[in-house]
Design a protein around this motif. Structure first.
Motif, PDB file in Angstrom:
ATOM      1  N   TRP A  58       0.828  -1.193   0.000  1.00 16.19           N
ATOM      2  CA  TRP A  58       0.000   0.000   0.000  1.00 16.19           C
ATOM      3  C   TRP A  58       0.873   1.258   0.000  1.00 16.19           C
ATOM      4  N   LEU A  59       1.912   1.262   0.827  1.00 10.92           N
ATOM      5  CA  LEU A  59       2.814   2.417   0.861  1.00 10.92           C
ATOM      6  C   LEU A  59       3.586   2.577  -0.449  1.00 10.92           C
ATOM      7  N   LEU A  60       3.938   1.467  -1.080  1.00  7.15           N
ATOM      8  CA  LEU A  60       4.658   1.543  -2.348  1.00  7.15           C
ATOM      9  C   LEU A  60       3.783   2.180  -3.430  1.00  7.15           C
ATOM     10  N   PHE A  61       2.517   1.785  -3.486  1.00 10.26           N
ATOM     11  CA  PHE A  61       1.630   2.321  -4.511  1.00 10.26           C
ATOM     12  C   PHE A  61       1.166   3.745  -4.207  1.00 10.26           C
ATOM     13  N   ARG A  62       1.171   4.117  -2.934  1.00  7.10           N
ATOM     14  CA  ARG A  62       0.735   5.459  -2.550  1.00  7.10           C
ATOM     15  C   ARG A  62       1.895   6.434  -2.396  1.00  7.10           C
ATOM     16  N   ASP A  63       3.086   6.050  -2.803  1.00 11.10           N
ATOM     17  CA  ASP A  63       4.269   6.893  -2.653  1.00 11.10           C
ATOM     18  C   ASP A  63       4.168   8.111  -3.569  1.00 11.10           C
ATOM     19  N   PRO A  64       4.018   9.328  -3.007  1.00 12.89           N
ATOM     20  CA  PRO A  64       3.870  10.503  -3.872  1.00 12.89           C
ATOM     21  C   PRO A  64       5.174  10.897  -4.574  1.00 12.89           C
ATOM     22  N   TRP A  65       6.312  10.447  -4.079  1.00 11.94           N
ATOM     23  CA  TRP A  65       7.597  10.793  -4.673  1.00 11.94           C
ATOM     24  C   TRP A  65       8.132   9.690  -5.570  1.00 11.94           C
ATOM     25  N   ARG A  66       7.260   8.774  -5.957  1.00 12.41           N
ATOM     26  CA  ARG A  66       7.711   7.628  -6.741  1.00 12.41           C
ATOM     27  C   ARG A  66       8.348   8.062  -8.059  1.00 12.41           C
ATOM     28  N   ARG A  67       7.773   9.029  -8.746  1.00  6.08           N
ATOM     29  CA  ARG A  67       8.301   9.474 -10.038  1.00  6.08           C
ATOM     30  C   ARG A  67       9.566  10.311  -9.891  1.00  6.08           C
ATOM     31  N   GLU A  68       9.795  10.865  -8.706  1.00  5.96           N
ATOM     32  CA  GLU A  68      10.976  11.706  -8.498  1.00  5.96           C
ATOM     33  C   GLU A  68      12.200  10.896  -8.076  1.00  5.96           C
ATOM     34  N   ARG A  69      11.994   9.666  -7.694  1.00  6.75           N
ATOM     35  CA  ARG A  69      13.122   8.828  -7.271  1.00  6.75           C
ATOM     36  C   ARG A  69      13.903   8.352  -8.489  1.00  6.75           C
ATOM     37  N   PRO A  70      15.208   8.118  -8.316  1.00  4.38           N
ATOM     38  CA  PRO A  70      15.982   7.537  -9.425  1.00  4.38           C
ATOM     39  C   PRO A  70      15.487   6.127  -9.760  1.00  4.38           C
ATOM     40  N   ARG A  71      15.690   5.743 -10.986  1.00  2.00           N
ATOM     41  CA  ARG A  71      15.199   4.438 -11.449  1.00  2.00           C
ATOM     42  C   ARG A  71      15.777   3.285 -10.632  1.00  2.00           C
ATOM     43  N   ALA A  72      17.050   3.344 -10.294  1.00  2.00           N
ATOM     44  CA  ALA A  72      17.674   2.263  -9.528  1.00  2.00           C
ATOM     45  C   ALA A  72      17.038   2.126  -8.146  1.00  2.00           C
TER      46      ALA A  72
END
Length: 102
Positions: A58-72
């Motif tokens: 749930w936290l992984l899918f709701r992470d608002p900074w997911r797109r801002e994190r580096p791909r790795a």
């Protein structure tokens, strides 16, 4: 994601318990004082792992900074979260094969 660690903890502790059981060592009292708390941590991690995995997903899918994190970093987080149920099922296989919880 600390919520996905109980699955891996259970796998490590159950593998250690199975290795000690298959070694046919006669444990001393001091050794039992060391392994008993480790076994309690592993068994409680095994019990809480499915619920913690749901929270981690749930936290992984709701992470608002997911797109801002580096791909790795995103790949490592996904592997950690999706690997936890796999590790939990592996700990179930070890517990069943060595009859650890009976």
């Amino acid at each position: 994601m600390a919520w996905s660690l109980p699955g891996f903890c259970a796998l490590g502790v159950f593998a250690l318990m199975a290795a000690l059981q298959s070694a046919h060592l006669d444990p001393s009292d001091a050794w039992m004082l060391v392994t008993f708390p480790i076994a309690l941590i592993g068994i409680s991690s095994w019990g809480f792992a499915p619920f913690c995995t749901l929270v981690a997903l749930w936290l992984l899918f709701r992470d608002p900074w997911r797109r801002e994190r580096p791909r790795a970093e995103r790949i490592r987080l996904r592997l950690l979260v999706w690997g936890s149920p796999v590790a939990w099922f592996g700990s179930n296989l070890i517990a069943d094969a060595y009859h650890l919880l009976r």
